[in-house]
Design an enzyme around this catalytic site. Structure first.
Site, PDB file in Angstrom:
ATOM      1  CE1 TYR A  53      42.742 -29.313 -10.022  1.00 45.84           C
ATOM      2  CE2 TYR A  53      43.280 -28.507 -12.132  1.00 45.84           C
ATOM      3  CZ  TYR A  53      43.672 -28.881 -11.044  1.00 45.84           C
ATOM      4  OH  TYR A  53      45.073 -29.106 -10.695  1.00 45.84           O
ATOM      5  CE  LYS A  97      48.693 -31.393  -9.779  1.00 47.38           C
ATOM      6  NZ  LYS A  97      48.291 -30.133 -10.356  1.00 47.38           N
TER       7      LYS A  97
HETATM    8  P1  FBP Z   1      50.174 -25.359 -10.019  1.00 49.48           P
HETATM    9  O1  FBP Z   1      50.651 -25.860  -8.898  1.00 49.48           O
HETATM   10  O2  FBP Z   1      51.304 -24.644 -10.859  1.00 49.48           O
HETATM   11  O3  FBP Z   1      48.782 -24.510  -9.975  1.00 49.48           O
HETATM   12  O4  FBP Z   1      49.970 -26.387 -11.193  1.00 49.48           O
HETATM   13  C1  FBP Z   1      48.955 -27.429 -10.888  1.00 49.48           C
HETATM   14  C2  FBP Z   1      48.118 -27.350 -12.175  1.00 49.48           C
HETATM   15  O5  FBP Z   1      46.940 -28.409 -11.980  1.00 49.48           O
HETATM   16  C3  FBP Z   1      48.848 -27.830 -13.426  1.00 49.48           C
HETATM   17  O6  FBP Z   1      49.081 -29.294 -13.445  1.00 49.48           O
HETATM   18  C4  FBP Z   1      48.034 -27.294 -14.358  1.00 49.48           C
HETATM   19  O7  FBP Z   1      48.852 -26.797 -15.502  1.00 49.48           O
HETATM   20  C5  FBP Z   1      47.423 -25.948 -13.909  1.00 49.48           C
HETATM   21  O8  FBP Z   1      47.519 -26.249 -12.397  1.00 49.48           O
HETATM   22  C6  FBP Z   1      45.990 -25.859 -14.376  1.00 49.48           C
HETATM   23  O9  FBP Z   1      45.493 -24.868 -13.794  1.00 49.48           O
HETATM   24  P2  FBP Z   1      44.051 -24.174 -14.021  1.00 49.48           P
HETATM   25  O10 FBP Z   1      43.505 -25.274 -14.724  1.00 49.48           O
HETATM   26  O11 FBP Z   1      43.612 -23.953 -12.734  1.00 49.48           O
HETATM   27  O12 FBP Z   1      44.316 -22.738 -14.718  1.00 49.48           O
END
Ligand code: FBP
Length: 239
Positions: A146, A177
């Site tokens: 991310y 992911k």
């Molecule tokens: P979601 O499909 O609910 O967004 O889940 C994906 C995920 O990567 C989870 O594994 C993690 O808890 C969350 O999103 C993290 O979201 P962010 O860091 O964007 O708040």
């Protein structure tokens, strides 16, 4: 070298994961209604024929290992952070070893890298080691990548998303992911950048059913391996 550690998760080269680490990352407010109960989610994973469930260590220990739920392959998330401090330069510390993940029955480990954070170097270094340990134990290494931090202007721009995907490939991630970047065309470039690293869609906050289905269709058409969505699956709208 092509050790296919992802085999337990793939059905005709596609995969469907249920992500359930939100209680840690966002707090119980993200787990609406029955989704606060880990057994409700694990039942959903079994009934839905999921190819993978994503859990943190504590939930795996108490609700997964040695239970009927082990028929759904486990991705053990081995780092995590809360969102309480809202730090500008995120870092997600390791809370579980790869060896312990294996003991809990995991077939893969998951690790989040915040690309562009001031702590990026530490996370890249950690993932490098985790990937080697995982492969030694015949497990897959999955990177949540991310883009985030004060140097990142647009976390979900097509350029940043493709850059994240490329880093995943070059780091040796078996799978990444990653978030949606706006269109089938731009996501195609992400998949191209990821090369032989498989790409899963990360869902994001709950949106209208039609909207998430449109996004899923678009990434699958672009060539994604599958989806690893949480909130858009288990947070059913009650109004
Ligand atoms: P979601 O499909 O609910 O967004 O889940 C994906 C995920 O990567 C989870 O594994 C993690 O808890 C969350 O999103 C993290 O979201 P962010 O860091 O964007 O708040």
């Amino acid at each position: 070298m092509n050790n296919n550690f992802l085999q337990p998760f793939l059905h005709k080269e596609k995969a469907l994961f249920l992500a359930y680490d939100h209680g840690f990352e966002h707090g119980p407010k993200d787990l609406i209604g029955k989704s606060i109960d880990p057994e409700y989610i694990l039942d959903l994973a079994v009934k839905g024929g999921y190819a993978g469930i994503i859990l943190q260590k504590g939930i795996a220990e108490k609700y997964y290992t040695g239970t009927k739920y082990q028929k759904v392959p486990l991705v053990l998330k081995i780092n995590g952070k809360t969102n309480i401090s809202q730090i500008a330069e995120p870092y997600s510390p390791i809370n579980c070893s790869v060896e312990y993940a294996k003991k809990l029955g995991a077939k893969a480990v998951g690790y989040t890298i915040y690309l562009g954070s001031k702590h990026e170097g530490k996370m890249l270094e950690d993932f490098g080691k985790i990937q080697e340990q995982a492969h030694k134990l015949k497990m897959a290494a999955i990177a949540w990548i991310y883009p985030r931090g004060s140097s990142v202007e647009d976390e979900s721009s097509p350029e940043m998303t493709a850059y994240a995907a490329r880093v995943g490939l070059e780091l040796g991630a078996d799978m990444i992911k990653i978030k949606y970047c706006g269109s089938e065309q731009t996501f195609q470039k992400v998949i191209q950048a990821a090369g032989k690293t498989k790409v899963m869609l990360s869902g994001g906050p709950k949106v209208e059913d039609g909207e998430i289905l449109r996004i899923i269709e678009s990434v699958m058409k672009a060539g994604a391996t599958g989806i690893a969505v949480g909130r858009n699956v288990f947070n059913i709208k009650t109004h």
